[in-house]
Enzyme design. Sequence first.
Site, PDB file in Angstrom:
ATOM      1  N   HIS A  54       0.968  -1.188  -0.217  1.00  0.00           N
ATOM      2  CA  HIS A  54      -0.097   0.024  -0.115  1.00  0.00           C
ATOM      3  C   HIS A  54       0.854   1.263   0.098  1.00  0.00           C
ATOM      4  CE1 HIS A  54       0.656  -0.489   4.210  1.00  0.00           C
ATOM      5  NE2 HIS A  54       0.228   0.691   4.603  1.00  0.00           N
ATOM      6  N   HIS A  56       1.520   3.897   1.800  1.00  0.00           N
ATOM      7  CA  HIS A  56       2.047   4.686   2.996  1.00  0.00           C
ATOM      8  C   HIS A  56       3.597   4.661   2.883  1.00  0.00           C
ATOM      9  CE1 HIS A  56      -1.708   4.116   5.620  1.00  0.00           C
ATOM     10  NE2 HIS A  56      -1.930   5.254   5.003  1.00  0.00           N
ATOM     11  N   ASP A  58       5.965   4.562   4.765  1.00  0.00           N
ATOM     12  CA  ASP A  58       7.064   3.683   5.591  1.00  0.00           C
ATOM     13  C   ASP A  58       7.033   2.304   4.905  1.00  0.00           C
ATOM     14  OD1 ASP A  58       4.131   3.447   6.569  1.00  0.00           O
ATOM     15  OD2 ASP A  58       5.061   2.068   8.050  1.00  0.00           O
ATOM     16  N   HIS A  59       6.354   2.017   3.768  1.00  0.00           N
ATOM     17  CA  HIS A  59       6.052   0.961   3.039  1.00  0.00           C
ATOM     18  C   HIS A  59       6.679   1.247   1.529  1.00  0.00           C
ATOM     19  CE1 HIS A  59       3.891  -1.315   5.860  1.00  0.00           C
ATOM     20  NE2 HIS A  59       3.497  -0.097   6.438  1.00  0.00           N
ATOM     21  N   HIS A 113      -7.454  -0.474   5.713  1.00  0.00           N
ATOM     22  CA  HIS A 113      -6.424   0.379   6.186  1.00  0.00           C
ATOM     23  C   HIS A 113      -6.290   1.560   5.067  1.00  0.00           C
ATOM     24  CE1 HIS A 113      -2.735   1.609   8.165  1.00  0.00           C
ATOM     25  NE2 HIS A 113      -2.031   1.318   6.998  1.00  0.00           N
ATOM     26  N   ASP A 134      -0.567  -3.921   6.104  1.00  0.00           N
ATOM     27  CA  ASP A 134      -0.922  -3.151   7.196  1.00  0.00           C
ATOM     28  C   ASP A 134      -2.601  -3.573   7.106  1.00  0.00           C
ATOM     29  OD1 ASP A 134       1.570  -2.098   7.608  1.00  0.00           O
ATOM     30  OD2 ASP A 134       0.897   0.048   7.716  1.00  0.00           O
ATOM     31  N   HIS A 172       4.198  -4.984  10.196  1.00  0.00           N
ATOM     32  CA  HIS A 172       4.911  -4.304  11.338  1.00  0.00           C
ATOM     33  C   HIS A 172       4.706  -5.108  12.724  1.00  0.00           C
ATOM     34  CE1 HIS A 172       4.683   0.157  10.444  1.00  0.00           C
ATOM     35  NE2 HIS A 172       3.754  -0.280   9.650  1.00  0.00           N
TER      36      HIS A 172
END
Length: 243
Positions: A54, A56, A58-59, A113, A134, A172
């Site tokens: 996805h 975001h 941090d990905h 999410h 996530d 995570h």
Amino acid sequence: MRVEIVPYLKDNYGYLVVCEKTNSCAIVDAGEAAPILAAVAKFGLAPTVIWSTHHHPDHTGSNEEVAAALKIREITAHTSDRGRVPGQTRELRDGEVFSFGALTVRALHVPGHTMGAVAYFVSDGEQRAVFTGDTLFVAGCGRLFEGTPEDMFASMRELAGLPSDTRVYCGHEYTEANLRFAAHIEPDNADVAADILRATVTRAGGSPTVPSTIERELATNPFMRAKSAVELGDRRTRKDTFK
Ligand SMILES: [Zn+2]
């Protein structure tokens, strides 16, 4: 199939998925370049694709840096994430199946999410793994930033339908906090109690709690176990403020 876990940032997991027959390698999520490039070098791999779960940062924040460093020309994500996933070259649709080396990959659209969340279900004919980003965590699920409880409930049902021995690799390391919440929701669930002990020992030793399995998630995860979208939504709201 071999999966190398790459911890990065504070508590993220990226993965190197290796087809042992062809040595083909895919990266799942590239949110920080250095640890991923170090793992690729350490294992002597040559990844040719990044599978983004996805959008975001941090990905996906290091998609372009990792792709440039490794001369990767393909970055996949859901079709609705076009423009949100850096460097995306391929738009996946729900249920789309493709080959990677001798592996078979099925893209599952699992909104909740985010609306463009994708889980990658990978099989080598004997072993199965799913990379859930996530959406599904060990003993938990992602916050509903974009989707509704109905979206997440449908996504949980889709993942629940995978073969029970499918290994679950999530985005995570939230397992211990998730299990504390699971015990709060189901104080008499013996599987949750057992997993709390196991996770405590695992984390004390500095190891990841991934992978889980679909079977274990069905036994312990309060969001996989929710009987309705309303129940899932209620649990998700309570989890948001649970200490
Ligand atoms: Zn996210």
